[in-house]
Each structure stands twice: as structure tokens, then as C-alpha cells.
Design a protein around this motif. Structure first.
Motif, mmCIF file in Angstrom:
data_model
loop_
_atom_site.group_PDB
_atom_site.id
_atom_site.type_symbol
_atom_site.label_atom_id
_atom_site.label_comp_id
_atom_site.label_asym_id
_atom_site.label_seq_id
_atom_site.Cartn_x
_atom_site.Cartn_y
_atom_site.Cartn_z
ATOM 1 N N GLN A 127 0.869 -1.314 -0.143
ATOM 2 C CA GLN A 127 -0.100 -0.091 -0.114
ATOM 3 C C GLN A 127 0.634 1.312 0.128
ATOM 4 N N THR A 128 0.511 2.214 -0.541
ATOM 5 C CA THR A 128 1.180 3.648 -0.582
ATOM 6 C C THR A 128 0.315 4.732 -0.758
ATOM 7 N N GLU A 129 0.509 5.968 -0.772
ATOM 8 C CA GLU A 129 -0.053 7.246 -0.938
ATOM 9 C C GLU A 129 0.680 8.162 -1.363
ATOM 10 N N GLY A 130 -0.130 8.818 -2.423
ATOM 11 C CA GLY A 130 0.558 9.883 -3.292
ATOM 12 C C GLY A 130 -0.158 11.262 -2.892
ATOM 13 N N ILE A 131 0.555 12.333 -2.801
ATOM 14 C CA ILE A 131 -0.168 13.623 -2.524
ATOM 15 C C ILE A 131 0.416 14.656 -3.746
ATOM 16 N N CYS A 132 -0.307 15.385 -4.172
ATOM 17 C CA CYS A 132 0.040 16.583 -5.086
ATOM 18 C C CYS A 132 -0.640 17.946 -4.367
ATOM 19 N N ALA A 133 0.535 18.841 -3.908
ATOM 20 C CA ALA A 133 -0.071 19.838 -3.288
ATOM 21 C C ALA A 133 -0.362 20.896 -4.517
ATOM 22 N N GLY A 134 -1.295 21.818 -4.115
ATOM 23 C CA GLY A 134 -1.714 23.052 -5.194
ATOM 24 C C GLY A 134 -2.688 23.754 -4.258
ATOM 25 N N GLU A 135 -3.329 24.642 -5.106
ATOM 26 C CA GLU A 135 -4.319 25.467 -4.774
ATOM 27 C C GLU A 135 -5.375 25.317 -5.622
ATOM 28 N N ILE A 136 -6.533 26.084 -4.914
ATOM 29 C CA ILE A 136 -8.041 25.981 -5.545
ATOM 30 C C ILE A 136 -8.042 27.978 -6.051
ATOM 31 N N LEU A 137 -8.310 27.572 -7.448
ATOM 32 C CA LEU A 137 -8.534 28.668 -8.108
ATOM 33 C C LEU A 137 -9.817 29.425 -7.863
ATOM 34 N N LYS A 138 -10.239 30.797 -8.208
ATOM 35 C CA LYS A 138 -11.684 30.992 -8.008
ATOM 36 C C LYS A 138 -12.375 30.980 -9.159
ATOM 37 N N THR A 139 -11.906 30.501 -10.430
ATOM 38 C CA THR A 139 -12.654 30.338 -11.527
ATOM 39 C C THR A 139 -11.993 29.094 -12.395
ATOM 40 N N PRO A 140 -12.580 28.314 -12.910
ATOM 41 C CA PRO A 140 -12.032 27.003 -13.592
ATOM 42 C C PRO A 140 -11.041 27.535 -14.837
ATOM 43 N N GLN A 141 -10.097 26.901 -14.949
ATOM 44 C CA GLN A 141 -9.181 27.185 -16.141
ATOM 45 C C GLN A 141 -8.955 25.966 -16.782
ATOM 46 N N GLY A 142 -9.081 25.596 -17.943
ATOM 47 C CA GLY A 142 -8.455 24.681 -18.780
ATOM 48 C C GLY A 142 -10.039 23.647 -19.068
ATOM 49 N N ILE A 143 -9.504 22.568 -20.113
ATOM 50 C CA ILE A 143 -10.894 21.821 -20.644
ATOM 51 C C ILE A 143 -10.675 20.353 -20.415
ATOM 52 N N ASP A 149 -10.355 19.046 -11.635
ATOM 53 C CA ASP A 149 -9.153 19.407 -12.365
ATOM 54 C C ASP A 149 -9.312 20.882 -12.638
ATOM 55 N N PRO A 150 -10.217 21.560 -13.044
ATOM 56 C CA PRO A 150 -10.144 22.815 -13.793
ATOM 57 C C PRO A 150 -10.068 24.036 -12.570
ATOM 58 N N ILE A 151 -10.114 23.609 -11.263
ATOM 59 C CA ILE A 151 -9.887 24.546 -10.427
ATOM 60 C C ILE A 151 -8.512 24.100 -9.333
ATOM 61 N N PHE A 152 -7.942 23.041 -9.757
ATOM 62 C CA PHE A 152 -7.023 22.497 -8.973
ATOM 63 C C PHE A 152 -5.631 23.152 -9.624
ATOM 64 N N TYR A 153 -4.956 23.940 -9.012
ATOM 65 C CA TYR A 153 -3.705 24.515 -9.693
ATOM 66 C C TYR A 153 -2.327 24.271 -9.041
ATOM 67 N N VAL A 154 -1.593 23.804 -9.784
ATOM 68 C CA VAL A 154 -0.181 23.430 -9.275
ATOM 69 C C VAL A 154 0.887 24.349 -9.754
ATOM 70 N N PRO A 155 1.232 25.135 -8.469
ATOM 71 C CA PRO A 155 2.185 26.591 -8.844
ATOM 72 C C PRO A 155 3.252 26.082 -9.464
ATOM 73 N N GLN A 156 3.850 24.754 -8.972
ATOM 74 C CA GLN A 156 5.285 24.369 -9.519
ATOM 75 C C GLN A 156 5.292 24.221 -11.396
ATOM 76 N N TYR A 157 4.106 24.123 -11.790
ATOM 77 C CA TYR A 157 3.637 23.949 -13.295
ATOM 78 C C TYR A 157 3.047 24.923 -13.865
ATOM 79 N N GLN A 158 2.458 25.917 -12.979
ATOM 80 C CA GLN A 158 1.719 27.101 -13.213
ATOM 81 C C GLN A 158 0.647 26.571 -14.217
ATOM 82 N N GLN A 159 0.015 25.452 -14.199
ATOM 83 C CA GLN A 159 -1.018 24.972 -14.624
ATOM 84 C C GLN A 159 -2.191 24.287 -13.683
ATOM 85 N N THR A 160 -3.486 24.282 -14.145
ATOM 86 C CA THR A 160 -4.135 23.475 -13.432
ATOM 87 C C THR A 160 -4.294 21.913 -14.009
ATOM 88 N N PHE A 161 -4.779 20.817 -13.431
ATOM 89 C CA PHE A 161 -4.743 19.777 -13.715
ATOM 90 C C PHE A 161 -5.355 19.963 -15.463
#
Length: 190
Positions: A127-143, A149-161
Motif C-alpha cells: 500500500q502507498t499514498e501519493g499527494i499532489c499539493a496545489g491551490e484552488i483557483l476562483k474560476t475554472p481554467q482548462g478543458i 481538475d479545472p480549479i486545482f492549480y499546481v504552482p510548480q507547473y503553473q497550470q491546473t490539472f
């Protein structure tokens, strides 16, 4: 070729897991729809282990299960274990989350994915666990993507999922990180 039962009835989840296990000599199968497992655990790891163990025992085969969700700091970890049941559709889940978060300045969040593999007797072998840290945007980005995914922003990559290519998301996501830890252990197990 060994058989590995994916403890889900969702063909999309089967495909997603297959994408991570392409180098293993296993044939992946969905669990039967009539075999329902109640997720009564209090953590993602408990739910993954519960599903893997019960499916393995019921079918007498190796089984793999995952449990994942979004935990938002300002909402005391919600939606957490209830991420998929937070509302009736992806759009409604996003709307509810954004409404509950409001203008809160703390937008820190993390996606968590727990994976468990059980032997045919139901004993958890890995068993294992993976974690991806990010932040929630105020409006969806991406399709792309699904769920939050559209509101979960990963600062390291400057993109939402939802803005990432499927290959990039597969690599950096919580599920990708969990499988990165799990795969070397799987190769040792077999």
C-alpha cells in the motif's frame, strides 16, 4: 499471465490504472458490478485496503484498489473522502466547493491517492499514498481532465490539472506519485 482485479466497476478507472501498469505481466480485469464494497474507512488508505482485500477474498484473485480525493485546508480537509459524492456532477461539485471556499485567502489544497494491493487471501501485500499539493483557483481554467481538475492549480507547473497534457498530469498527479512509489515494490513482489 497473472490476473489482477481492479476493485472498480468503472472502465475509465481501469484504463487509468492500466496506463500506469503497462510494464507488468498482468492482465487487468474489472471487478463484477454486483460485488459492491461499502467504503467505511476513515482514511483514503483504509478505504483502498478495504476494497482491495474484500475483492481479492471474494474472487480468490490478486486485487488492486485506490481511493482518492481533494482536501482543502480552509474547509478542514473537505471534501476529502466524500470528494466524488460532494454533489451530483463535476460542475456541481466545483460550484459547491467554490461557494463554500468563498473569498477565503487560504486556497491551499492537496489531492491524495491511496493504493492497496491484496493477495488472493485478502492480505494487503502493498500500500502507498501519493499527494499532489496545489491551490484552488476562483474560476475554472482548462478543458481537460475531470472532477475538480479545472480549479486545482499546481504552482510548480503553473497550470491546473485541466490545462496539463494527459502525460504531464499522469506524471505529477497524486495518482502518478502513488504509482511511482508502488511500481518498484510491485516488481519486487513478483
Amino acid at each position: 499471465m497473472k490476473k489482477l482485479i481492479v476493485a472498480t466497476s468503472n472502465p475509465g478507472k481501469l484504463q487509468e490504472i492500466q496506463d500506469y501498469l503497462t510494464d507488468l505481466p498482468w492482465e487487468l480485469h474489472l471487478k463484477p458490478k454486483e460485488l459492491e464494497i461499502e467504503e467505511t474507512g476513515t482514511t483514503f488508505l483504509e478505504n483502498a485496503a478495504l476494497k482491495a482485500s474484500q475483492v481479492a477474498t471474494a474472487l480468490g484473485e490478486w486485487a488492486i484498489a485506490d481511493d482518492s480525493g481533494l482536501a482543502v485546508d480552509a474547509l478542514n480537509g473537505a471534501p476529502g473522502l466524500y470528494s466524488a459524492r460532494y454533489a451530483n456532477s463535476d460542475q456541481e461539485r466545483i460550484e459547491r466547493l467554490l461557494k463554500e471556499l468563498g473569498n477565503n485567502k487560504n486556497r491551499q489544497a492537496r489531492f491524495v491517492c491511496a493504493i492497496a494491493i491484496a493477495s488472493p487471501d485478502g492480505i494487503i501485500a502493498l500500500q502507498t499514498e501519493g499527494i499532489c499539493a496545489g491551490e484552488i483557483l476562483k474560476t475554472p481554467q482548462g478543458i481537460g481532465g475531470f472532477g475538480y481538475d479545472p480549479i486545482f492549480y499546481v504552482p510548480q507547473y503553473q497550470q491546473t490539472f485541466a490545462q496539463m497534457t494527459p502525460e504531464m498530469k499522469q506524471k505529477v498527479s497524486h495518482r502518478g506519485q502513488a504509482f511511482e512509489t508502488l511500481l518498484p515494490q510491485l516488481h519486487q513482489l513478483f
